[in-house]
Design a protein around this motif. Structure first.
Motif, PDB file in Angstrom:
ATOM      1  N   THR A 263       0.842  -1.204   0.000  1.00  0.00           N
ATOM      2  CA  THR A 263       0.000   0.000   0.000  1.00  0.00           C
ATOM      3  C   THR A 263       0.877   1.254   0.000  1.00  0.00           C
ATOM      4  O   THR A 263       0.600   2.216  -0.725  1.00  0.00           O
ATOM      5  N   VAL A 266       2.318   2.015  -3.440  1.00  0.00           N
ATOM      6  CA  VAL A 266       1.324   2.652  -4.334  1.00  0.00           C
ATOM      7  C   VAL A 266       1.233   4.146  -4.019  1.00  0.00           C
ATOM      8  O   VAL A 266       1.239   4.996  -4.911  1.00  0.00           O
ATOM      9  N   LYS A 267       1.175   4.474  -2.726  1.00  0.00           N
ATOM     10  CA  LYS A 267       1.086   5.884  -2.317  1.00  0.00           C
ATOM     11  C   LYS A 267       2.350   6.652  -2.715  1.00  0.00           C
ATOM     12  O   LYS A 267       2.288   7.811  -3.127  1.00  0.00           O
ATOM     13  N   ARG A 269       4.335   5.976  -5.263  1.00  0.00           N
ATOM     14  CA  ARG A 269       4.287   6.180  -6.720  1.00  0.00           C
ATOM     15  C   ARG A 269       3.377   7.362  -7.055  1.00  0.00           C
ATOM     16  O   ARG A 269       3.690   8.159  -7.938  1.00  0.00           O
ATOM     17  N   GLU A 270       2.242   7.445  -6.342  1.00  0.00           N
ATOM     18  CA  GLU A 270       1.325   8.575  -6.565  1.00  0.00           C
ATOM     19  C   GLU A 270       2.010   9.899  -6.233  1.00  0.00           C
ATOM     20  O   GLU A 270       1.700  10.932  -6.823  1.00  0.00           O
ATOM     21  N   ALA A 271       2.949   9.850  -5.286  1.00  0.00           N
ATOM     22  CA  ALA A 271       3.679  11.061  -4.890  1.00  0.00           C
ATOM     23  C   ALA A 271       4.928  11.264  -5.752  1.00  0.00           C
ATOM     24  O   ALA A 271       5.750  12.142  -5.471  1.00  0.00           O
TER      25      ALA A 271
END
Lengths: 354, 178
Positions: A263, A266-267, A269-271
């Motif tokens: 998790t 994923v966060k 990568r979003e950042a």
């Protein structure tokens, strides 16, 4: 595809062990693995198997030794303090080259610790559960489905390499329910000409033994066994990569903490951080080849564990200390949050960023 | 497809919160979604709250332990006090007001007080307050198709208690009508 059931990890593991041909289960209750023993108590009598609640963990592991020596597929399960008690028996099994499956649904330690999920037995599982410098394959499932899959595989590998195999889970995986597809019941089993099944007057008797008073004979035995260990290191490493192909920040985490790390990746990568996860599935043999392969793109490593950093040295060894290896973890039964792990990723990214 | 949702169901042991959590998890199973269900088994069980975390998602689930719930069913005072402050803004909390003298307040969370235990007793559904609240949660945050709920109930009610299926359906419908 066959039907999926909603099952607790402990129950899925037990059901899968039975599908793998386990017909002898010996244990002693302890939180958070008790549902496993309860499942065996309910099911074994119905299928002609044996469930026995032993007088202690020590008795239980020695019953596994006996059943294994007689050629049966046998298992015991416990949680951290109980597994410590089994150490002597597991060493004896290793010394006698006997297959068997040992389950540890970890809780906080040391001592009686807490009953909450932890990964504080990494050293115990991968280094020395008992004396004498033996090895055992250690699987670290991260889902209820993997609790079932690796329990099943553990019996096959134990028979293949004639050694105890451990499944290292934790209270989270044991207690949670997820959909699971159980394996088909196994029907073909390997021959065990070494088993102590009675000579019936037709052959020399077989002996299950770990005592060798002649040291040269014992050395020969140990070196034979070491040959098998070398083959396992070569052939049995398992791991899974997630967003790993171009990852500059490589998280390394197994079991429950790998779920949280996923998790967090994923966060990250979003950042805009190129993070990825390498999840060891075998803790021994450690997946050194997969870790080495990440050196093409990795700038830094972050080991995420539910302990104080027991796996860090394995990561450092695998990558020959060629990159910084940081650690983030919670311990004592505390579970890290994705936000906390993300914070550690960001810190490492700043440190190694160009 | 329904939205991703992280739920905590909390109350005293015996109020059926773990069962209600399994019902929601089974709804996800029926629809082939990613789901997890995690019960508390630690020290909090000695402090008045037996709770479980349920996640329904279309992505693999990371931590099955819900620390910041989108939705809460609280069936006693300690549960409401413990989990309402942890909710994400925009979340929904259903509190059994028969069992909770002081319902906590928050401006950024929808908190609905429902006398669920009283409603259950009035309708001859002793022990059905958990399912009344689950019905209400479905109405406020439809976490699955309506028809899925009936299938999920069939999976969740143990074979030897099939006679209770009717009461559970009735309790769900009462919750949905609130």
């Amino acid at each position: 595809m066959s039907e999926k059931f909603l099952m607790k990890g402990n129950e899925a593991l037990a059901a899968s062990a039975i599908a793998a041909g386990c017909r002898f289960y010996f244990g002693y209750p302890i939180t958070p693995q008790t549902e496993l023993a309860a499942y065996m108590a309910k099911t074994m009598p119905k299928i002609g198997g044996t469930f026995l609640q032993a007088e202690s963990e020590i008795a239980a592991i020695n019953m596994v030794y006996g059943a294994a020596a007689a050629g049966a597929r046998a298992m015991t399960s416990s949680s951290s303090p109980g597994v410590s008690l089994k150490g002597e028996g597991v060493s004896y099994m290793a010394g006698a080259d006997l297959p068997g499956v040992i389950i540890n649904v970890e809780r906080g330690g040391p001592g009686l610790g807490s009953i909450q999920p932890s990964q504080q037995d990494y050293w115990q599982a991968t280094r020395a559960l008992g004396h004498g410098g033996y090895r055992k394959i250690v699987y670290a499932p991260s889902t209820v489905q993997e609790m079932a899959d690796y329990a099943y595989l553990a019996f096959d590998k134990a028979d293949e390499y004639l050694m105890p195999v451990m499944l290292l889970a934790d209270g989270l995986l044991g207690q949670m329910m997820e959909p699971v597809e159980l394996p088909e019941a196994k029907t073909d089993f390997p021959e065990k000409p070494w088993a102590t099944t009675g000579t019936k007057g037709r052959r020399e008797h077989n002996i299950a033994n770990s005592l060798y008073l002649a040291p040269d004979e014992l050395e020969r035995k140990i070196r034979d066994r070491q040959g098998r260990y070398d083959k396992i290191v070569e052939c049995e490493q398992r791991s899974e990569g997630f967003m790993l192909d171009d990852a500059e920040i490589v998280l390394v985490a197994f079991g429950a903490s790998s779920r949280i790390s996923r998790t967090a990746v994923v966060k990250a990568r979003e950042a805009g951080i190129k993070a990825g996860l390498l999840r060891p599935i075998t803790l021994w043999p450690y997946p050194t080849k997969a870790l080495e392969a990440t050196l093409d793109h990795a700038k830094g490593f972050l080991s995420v564990e539910m302990n104080e950093g027991q796996m860090v040295e394995d990561v450092r060894l695998a990558i020959h200390d060629q990159r910084p290896v940081e650690f983030y973890g919670r311990t004592g039964g505390m579970i890290p949050t994705p936000a906390e792990v993300l914070g550690a990723i960001q810190k490492l990214a700043e440190r190694v960023g160009d | 497809m329904a939205q991703n949702i992280n739920i905590i169901l909390s109350g005293f042991g015996g109020q059926g919160l773990l069962f209600a959590g399994k019902l929601i998890a089974n709804a996800g199973l029926v629809e082939g979604r990613e789901i997890s269900w995690l019960p508390s088994y630690g020290p909090e069980m000695r402090g008045g709250t037996a709770n479980c975390s349920v996640c329904l998602s279309d992505e693999p689930i990371g931590s099955p332990l819900v620390t910041e719930p989108d939705a809460l069913i609280a069936m006693n005072q300690p549960s409401a006090e413990k989990f309402v402050p942890k909710m994400v803004p925009g979340g929904i909390a259903l509190v059994d007001s028969t069992m909770t003298a002081e319902v906590p307040t928050r401006d950024d969370v929808t908190i609905i007080a429902i006398p669920a235990t009283q409603l259950a007793e009035e309708n001859g559904l002793h022990g059905g307050a958990n399912i009344i609240l689950t019905g209400k949660l479905w109405k406020e945050r439809p976490f699955c198709e309506r028809a899925t709920l009936d299938k999920a109930l069939e999976k969740t009610v143990p074979a030897k208690h099939k006679n209770l299926l009717g009461n559970n359906i009735k309790a769900l419908e009462i919750g949905m009508s609130l």
